[in-house]
Motif scaffolding. Structure first.
Motif, PDB file in Angstrom:
ATOM      1  N   ARG A  12       0.836  -1.192   0.000  1.00 48.15           N
ATOM      2  CA  ARG A  12       0.000   0.000   0.000  1.00 48.15           C
ATOM      3  C   ARG A  12       0.872   1.244   0.000  1.00 48.15           C
ATOM      4  O   ARG A  12       1.712   1.434   0.856  1.00 48.15           O
ATOM      5  CB  ARG A  12      -0.905  -0.001   1.222  1.00 48.15           C
ATOM      6  CG  ARG A  12      -1.884   1.117   1.199  1.00 48.15           C
ATOM      7  CD  ARG A  12      -2.766   1.058   2.422  1.00 48.15           C
ATOM      8  NE  ARG A  12      -3.547   2.253   2.458  1.00 48.15           N
ATOM      9  CZ  ARG A  12      -4.851   2.284   2.398  1.00 48.15           C
ATOM     10  NH1 ARG A  12      -5.514   1.177   2.316  1.00 48.15           N
ATOM     11  NH2 ARG A  12      -5.493   3.417   2.444  1.00 48.15           N
ATOM     12  N   GLY A  13       0.655   2.132  -0.972  1.00 52.92           N
ATOM     13  CA  GLY A  13       1.390   3.391  -1.046  1.00 52.92           C
ATOM     14  C   GLY A  13       2.787   3.236  -1.597  1.00 52.92           C
ATOM     15  O   GLY A  13       3.580   4.139  -1.492  1.00 52.92           O
ATOM     16  N   SER A  17       1.949   2.008  -6.606  1.00 55.67           N
ATOM     17  CA  SER A  17       0.581   2.119  -6.136  1.00 55.67           C
ATOM     18  C   SER A  17      -0.188   3.167  -6.932  1.00 55.67           C
ATOM     19  O   SER A  17       0.330   4.204  -7.283  1.00 55.67           O
ATOM     20  CB  SER A  17       0.573   2.507  -4.652  1.00 55.67           C
ATOM     21  OG  SER A  17      -0.754   2.721  -4.220  1.00 55.67           O
ATOM     22  N   SER A  18      -1.457   2.876  -7.199  1.00 50.06           N
ATOM     23  CA  SER A  18      -2.287   3.836  -7.914  1.00 50.06           C
ATOM     24  C   SER A  18      -3.104   4.679  -6.943  1.00 50.06           C
ATOM     25  O   SER A  18      -3.934   5.465  -7.369  1.00 50.06           O
ATOM     26  CB  SER A  18      -3.205   3.106  -8.890  1.00 50.06           C
ATOM     27  OG  SER A  18      -4.076   2.262  -8.171  1.00 50.06           O
ATOM     28  N   GLU A  19      -2.886   4.508  -5.655  1.00 53.81           N
ATOM     29  CA  GLU A  19      -3.618   5.278  -4.657  1.00 53.81           C
ATOM     30  C   GLU A  19      -2.897   6.583  -4.387  1.00 53.81           C
ATOM     31  O   GLU A  19      -1.686   6.622  -4.257  1.00 53.81           O
ATOM     32  CB  GLU A  19      -3.737   4.481  -3.355  1.00 53.81           C
ATOM     33  CG  GLU A  19      -4.565   3.231  -3.490  1.00 53.81           C
ATOM     34  CD  GLU A  19      -4.657   2.472  -2.187  1.00 53.81           C
ATOM     35  OE1 GLU A  19      -4.364   3.055  -1.122  1.00 53.81           O
ATOM     36  OE2 GLU A  19      -5.007   1.297  -2.241  1.00 53.81           O
ATOM     37  N   ASN A  21      -1.962   9.653  -1.895  1.00 55.51           N
ATOM     38  CA  ASN A  21      -1.865   9.769  -0.436  1.00 55.51           C
ATOM     39  C   ASN A  21      -2.675  10.967   0.072  1.00 55.51           C
ATOM     40  O   ASN A  21      -3.103  11.821  -0.701  1.00 55.51           O
ATOM     41  CB  ASN A  21      -0.405   9.825   0.016  1.00 55.51           C
ATOM     42  CG  ASN A  21       0.345  11.018  -0.526  1.00 55.51           C
ATOM     43  OD1 ASN A  21      -0.246  11.965  -1.027  1.00 55.51           O
ATOM     44  ND2 ASN A  21       1.658  10.965  -0.445  1.00 55.51           N
ATOM     45  N   ASP A  87      -2.760  11.938 -10.052  1.00 57.09           N
ATOM     46  CA  ASP A  87      -1.431  11.408  -9.750  1.00 57.09           C
ATOM     47  C   ASP A  87      -0.503  11.401 -10.962  1.00 57.09           C
ATOM     48  O   ASP A  87       0.220  10.451 -11.208  1.00 57.09           O
ATOM     49  CB  ASP A  87      -1.549  10.005  -9.149  1.00 57.09           C
ATOM     50  CG  ASP A  87      -0.318   9.605  -8.350  1.00 57.09           C
ATOM     51  OD1 ASP A  87       0.422  10.510  -7.920  1.00 57.09           O
ATOM     52  OD2 ASP A  87      -0.096   8.407  -8.167  1.00 57.09           O
ATOM     53  N   THR A 138       4.313   8.231  -3.999  1.00 56.58           N
ATOM     54  CA  THR A 138       3.626   8.652  -5.214  1.00 56.58           C
ATOM     55  C   THR A 138       4.245   7.944  -6.395  1.00 56.58           C
ATOM     56  O   THR A 138       5.358   7.474  -6.350  1.00 56.58           O
ATOM     57  CB  THR A 138       3.728  10.170  -5.414  1.00 56.58           C
ATOM     58  OG1 THR A 138       5.104  10.523  -5.478  1.00 56.58           O
ATOM     59  CG2 THR A 138       3.041  10.907  -4.299  1.00 56.58           C
TER      60      THR A 138
END
Length: 142
Positions: A12-13, A17-19, A21, A87, A138
């Motif tokens: 995660r992160g 990652s495509s998320e 923050n 992003d 990122t």
């Protein structure tokens, strides 16, 4: 060699990652708030040249010029806000630059309308802080 599942490698992160923050989400959201507000301020300055006034000021421009300045910066804030929220690799850097330019122009606009310029400067500072202080996980190549 044993294959490692994709979820374990990324985490995660992580860099893949495509998320987005939290601080980037905050900065992108504030860019998307500040941009339309600057666009509205610019439209007000262009539409009514006598809306704001400042006596004997070093950065005294025609109010129509100030309107166009705010309009262009507002559009740039929205574009960079979209870049941060999606992003994109250029989003964070462009967001810092555009927020810095907006901060400077708002500072120059204080004598015309301080009740507007000071909160806008605060938003710009928060954007710069969030984009420069918190850089964790990122993506690199989007």
């Amino acid at each position: 060699m044993t294959a490692v599942p994709k979820e374990t490698r990324r985490g995660r992160g992580g860099p893949d990652s495509s998320e987005i923050n939290g601080p980037s989400l905050f900065a992108g959201s504030v860019l998307m708030l500040s941009g339309p507000l600057s666009i509205l301020m610019g439209a007000s300055g262009i539409a009514q040249d006598t809306l704001f006034s400042a006596s004997r000021y070093a950065y005294r421009f025609d109010l129509t010029a100030w309107g166009w300045i705010h309009l262009v910066i507002g559009v740039a804030l929205v574009i960079t806000g979209l870049g941060v929220l999606t992003d994109k690799s250029w989003g964070r850097g462009a967001g810092v630059v555009v927020a810095g330019i907006s901060l400077i122009t708002q500072f120059m606009f204080v004598p015309y309308y301080p009740l507007w310029a000071i909160p806008a400067m605060t938003l710009d500072l928060l954007i710069i802080f969030a984009l420069t202080r918190f850089h964790v996980g990122t993506s690199g190549g989007r």
